[in-house]
Write a protein that holds these residues in place. Structure first.
Motif, PDB file in Angstrom:
ATOM      1  N   MET A 117      17.469  39.855  33.336  1.00 47.81           N
ATOM      2  CA  MET A 117      18.518  40.131  34.286  1.00 47.81           C
ATOM      3  C   MET A 117      18.590  41.634  34.510  1.00 47.81           C
ATOM      4  SD  MET A 117      22.593  39.314  34.095  1.00 47.81           S
ATOM      5  CE  MET A 117      22.399  37.573  34.297  1.00 47.81           C
ATOM      6  N   SER A 118      18.859  42.021  35.747  1.00 45.15           N
ATOM      7  CA  SER A 118      18.964  43.425  36.100  1.00 45.15           C
ATOM      8  C   SER A 118      20.168  44.053  35.420  1.00 45.15           C
ATOM      9  CB  SER A 118      19.088  43.545  37.624  1.00 45.15           C
ATOM     10  OG  SER A 118      19.507  44.832  37.987  1.00 45.15           O
ATOM     11  N   GLU A 119      20.025  45.303  35.013  1.00 43.98           N
ATOM     12  CA  GLU A 119      21.122  46.047  34.380  1.00 43.98           C
ATOM     13  C   GLU A 119      22.271  46.229  35.370  1.00 43.98           C
ATOM     14  OE1 GLU A 119      23.049  48.482  31.434  1.00 43.98           O
ATOM     15  OE2 GLU A 119      21.289  47.240  31.245  1.00 43.98           O
ATOM     16  N   ARG A 120      21.969  46.361  36.656  1.00 43.92           N
ATOM     17  CA  ARG A 120      22.986  46.642  37.672  1.00 43.92           C
ATOM     18  C   ARG A 120      23.903  45.455  37.928  1.00 43.92           C
ATOM     19  NH1 ARG A 120      23.525  51.657  39.468  1.00 43.92           N
ATOM     20  NH2 ARG A 120      21.614  52.822  39.591  1.00 43.92           N
ATOM     21  N   ARG A 121      23.375  44.234  37.879  1.00 42.14           N
ATOM     22  CA  ARG A 121      24.188  43.067  38.221  1.00 42.14           C
ATOM     23  C   ARG A 121      25.430  42.942  37.341  1.00 42.14           C
ATOM     24  NH1 ARG A 121      22.665  36.828  37.999  1.00 42.14           N
ATOM     25  NH2 ARG A 121      24.582  36.054  38.885  1.00 42.14           N
ATOM     26  N   PRO A 122      25.290  43.000  36.010  1.00 41.45           N
ATOM     27  CA  PRO A 122      26.503  42.938  35.188  1.00 41.45           C
ATOM     28  C   PRO A 122      27.452  44.101  35.470  1.00 41.45           C
ATOM     29  CG  PRO A 122      24.564  42.634  33.819  1.00 41.45           C
ATOM     30  CD  PRO A 122      24.091  43.010  35.194  1.00 41.45           C
ATOM     31  N   LEU A 123      26.897  45.289  35.734  1.00 39.60           N
ATOM     32  CA  LEU A 123      27.750  46.437  36.023  1.00 39.60           C
ATOM     33  C   LEU A 123      28.508  46.224  37.324  1.00 39.60           C
ATOM     34  CD1 LEU A 123      25.410  49.383  34.966  1.00 39.60           C
ATOM     35  CD2 LEU A 123      27.340  48.418  33.711  1.00 39.60           C
ATOM     36  N   ASN A 124      27.846  45.654  38.335  1.00 39.79           N
ATOM     37  CA  ASN A 124      28.527  45.378  39.593  1.00 39.79           C
ATOM     38  C   ASN A 124      29.626  44.344  39.393  1.00 39.79           C
ATOM     39  OD1 ASN A 124      27.004  47.191  41.045  1.00 39.79           O
ATOM     40  ND2 ASN A 124      25.502  45.684  41.694  1.00 39.79           N
ATOM     41  N   GLU A 125      29.375  43.343  38.584  1.00 41.52           N
ATOM     42  CA  GLU A 125      30.400  42.343  38.293  1.00 41.52           C
ATOM     43  C   GLU A 125      31.569  42.971  37.548  1.00 41.52           C
ATOM     44  OE1 GLU A 125      28.745  38.871  36.396  1.00 41.52           O
ATOM     45  OE2 GLU A 125      27.134  38.768  37.880  1.00 41.52           O
ATOM     46  N   LEU A 126      31.280  43.863  36.619  1.00 40.99           N
ATOM     47  CA  LEU A 126      32.333  44.550  35.874  1.00 40.99           C
ATOM     48  C   LEU A 126      33.164  45.410  36.819  1.00 40.99           C
ATOM     49  CD1 LEU A 126      33.880  45.600  33.440  1.00 40.99           C
ATOM     50  CD2 LEU A 126      31.956  47.153  32.986  1.00 40.99           C
ATOM     51  N   LYS A 127      32.501  46.189  37.695  1.00 43.72           N
ATOM     52  CA  LYS A 127      33.244  47.040  38.624  1.00 43.72           C
ATOM     53  C   LYS A 127      34.090  46.203  39.577  1.00 43.72           C
ATOM     54  CE  LYS A 127      29.667  49.732  39.771  1.00 43.72           C
ATOM     55  NZ  LYS A 127      28.917  50.849  40.378  1.00 43.72           N
ATOM     56  N   ALA A 128      33.578  45.064  40.018  1.00 45.36           N
ATOM     57  CA  ALA A 128      34.348  44.181  40.891  1.00 45.36           C
ATOM     58  C   ALA A 128      35.584  43.645  40.162  1.00 45.36           C
ATOM     59  CB  ALA A 128      33.471  43.034  41.382  1.00 45.36           C
ATOM     60  N   GLU A 129      35.422  43.300  38.896  1.00 39.23           N
ATOM     61  CA  GLU A 129      36.553  42.786  38.115  1.00 39.23           C
ATOM     62  C   GLU A 129      37.596  43.884  37.885  1.00 39.23           C
ATOM     63  OE1 GLU A 129      38.910  39.986  36.447  1.00 39.23           O
ATOM     64  OE2 GLU A 129      37.021  39.617  37.486  1.00 39.23           O
ATOM     65  N   LEU A 130      37.149  45.103  37.631  1.00 41.46           N
ATOM     66  CA  LEU A 130      38.088  46.220  37.495  1.00 41.46           C
ATOM     67  C   LEU A 130      38.866  46.415  38.792  1.00 41.46           C
ATOM     68  CD1 LEU A 130      35.848  48.777  35.551  1.00 41.46           C
ATOM     69  CD2 LEU A 130      37.900  47.639  34.672  1.00 41.46           C
ATOM     70  N   TYR A 131      38.177  46.312  39.922  1.00 45.80           N
ATOM     71  CA  TYR A 131      38.817  46.455  41.226  1.00 45.80           C
ATOM     72  C   TYR A 131      39.859  45.353  41.427  1.00 45.80           C
ATOM     73  CZ  TYR A 131      39.422  46.743  46.268  1.00 45.80           C
ATOM     74  OH  TYR A 131      39.967  46.848  47.522  1.00 45.80           O
ATOM     75  N   ARG A 132      39.492  44.099  41.114  1.00 45.36           N
ATOM     76  CA  ARG A 132      40.423  42.976  41.263  1.00 45.36           C
ATOM     77  C   ARG A 132      41.680  43.179  40.419  1.00 45.36           C
ATOM     78  NH1 ARG A 132      35.675  40.007  41.918  1.00 45.36           N
ATOM     79  NH2 ARG A 132      35.346  39.584  39.715  1.00 45.36           N
ATOM     80  N   ARG A 133      41.494  43.774  39.250  1.00 46.22           N
ATOM     81  CA  ARG A 133      42.637  44.003  38.352  1.00 46.22           C
ATOM     82  C   ARG A 133      43.338  45.329  38.636  1.00 46.22           C
ATOM     83  NH1 ARG A 133      41.704  41.089  32.834  1.00 46.22           N
ATOM     84  NH2 ARG A 133      40.281  39.438  33.475  1.00 46.22           N
ATOM     85  N   ARG A 134      42.839  46.041  39.637  1.00 51.57           N
ATOM     86  CA  ARG A 134      43.401  47.338  40.045  1.00 51.57           C
ATOM     87  C   ARG A 134      43.420  48.340  38.892  1.00 51.57           C
ATOM     88  NH1 ARG A 134      47.817  44.418  43.697  1.00 51.57           N
ATOM     89  NH2 ARG A 134      46.560  44.305  45.576  1.00 51.57           N
ATOM     90  N   ILE A 135      42.325  48.372  38.158  1.00 53.06           N
ATOM     91  CA  ILE A 135      42.166  49.335  37.067  1.00 53.06           C
ATOM     92  C   ILE A 135      41.150  50.376  37.535  1.00 53.06           C
ATOM     93  CG2 ILE A 135      41.454  49.705  34.678  1.00 53.06           C
ATOM     94  CD1 ILE A 135      42.171  46.735  34.164  1.00 53.06           C
ATOM     95  N   THR A 136      41.590  51.612  37.687  1.00 51.76           N
ATOM     96  CA  THR A 136      40.689  52.675  38.117  1.00 51.76           C
ATOM     97  C   THR A 136      39.847  53.171  36.946  1.00 51.76           C
ATOM     98  OG1 THR A 136      42.270  54.429  37.631  1.00 51.76           O
ATOM     99  CG2 THR A 136      42.368  53.452  39.852  1.00 51.76           C
ATOM    100  N   GLN A 137      38.772  53.868  37.266  1.00 49.33           N
ATOM    101  CA  GLN A 137      37.958  54.460  36.207  1.00 49.33           C
ATOM    102  C   GLN A 137      38.773  55.469  35.416  1.00 49.33           C
ATOM    103  OE1 GLN A 137      34.105  55.926  37.348  1.00 49.33           O
ATOM    104  NE2 GLN A 137      33.658  54.110  38.578  1.00 49.33           N
ATOM    105  N   THR A 138      39.636  56.207  36.097  1.00 51.09           N
ATOM    106  CA  THR A 138      40.477  57.183  35.413  1.00 51.09           C
ATOM    107  C   THR A 138      41.400  56.488  34.416  1.00 51.09           C
ATOM    108  OG1 THR A 138      40.392  58.662  37.319  1.00 51.09           O
ATOM    109  CG2 THR A 138      42.205  58.998  35.749  1.00 51.09           C
ATOM    110  N   GLU A 139      42.013  55.386  34.843  1.00 53.38           N
ATOM    111  CA  GLU A 139      42.910  54.642  33.956  1.00 53.38           C
ATOM    112  C   GLU A 139      42.150  54.027  32.788  1.00 53.38           C
ATOM    113  OE1 GLU A 139      46.056  52.683  32.088  1.00 53.38           O
ATOM    114  OE2 GLU A 139      45.986  54.436  33.393  1.00 53.38           O
ATOM    115  N   LEU A 140      40.983  53.437  33.074  1.00 59.91           N
ATOM    116  CA  LEU A 140      40.200  52.834  31.995  1.00 59.91           C
ATOM    117  C   LEU A 140      39.742  53.886  30.999  1.00 59.91           C
ATOM    118  CD1 LEU A 140      38.898  50.469  30.608  1.00 59.91           C
ATOM    119  CD2 LEU A 140      36.982  50.634  32.226  1.00 59.91           C
ATOM    120  N   ALA A 141      39.291  55.024  31.488  1.00 63.65           N
ATOM    121  CA  ALA A 141      38.869  56.108  30.586  1.00 63.65           C
ATOM    122  C   ALA A 141      40.040  56.562  29.713  1.00 63.65           C
ATOM    123  CB  ALA A 141      38.316  57.280  31.395  1.00 63.65           C
TER     124      ALA A 141
END
Length: 75
Positions: free
Chosen positions: A1-25
């Protein structure tokens, strides 16, 4: 499996939950720039960080790191 696919799914889930990278960090207590590098595939998303993301967000580990055994499975 491509490394990018799980990352894209993770970023989409963060977006759905309205969690920014700044907040997660902030929740993870790491630099936002380092988190960004992991989420964009420039740095590997290592197991401890995948588990920490799951702990901080409630996102299942199977979305963050599909190769990671489910909770309760032997490793």
């Amino acid at each position: 499996m491509s490394e990018r696919r799980p990352l894209n799914e993770l970023k989409a889930e963060l977006y759905r939950r309205r969690i920014t990278q700044t907040e997660l960090a902030r929740r993870m207590q790491i630099w936002r720039s380092y988190l960004s590098q992991m989420l964009n595939g420039l740095e590997p998303l290592k197991r401890p960080y995948a588990r920490l993301i799951s702990h901080c967000t409630g996102i299942p580990l199977s979305i963050i790191s599909p190769d990671e055994p489910a909770k309760g499975d032997s490793a």
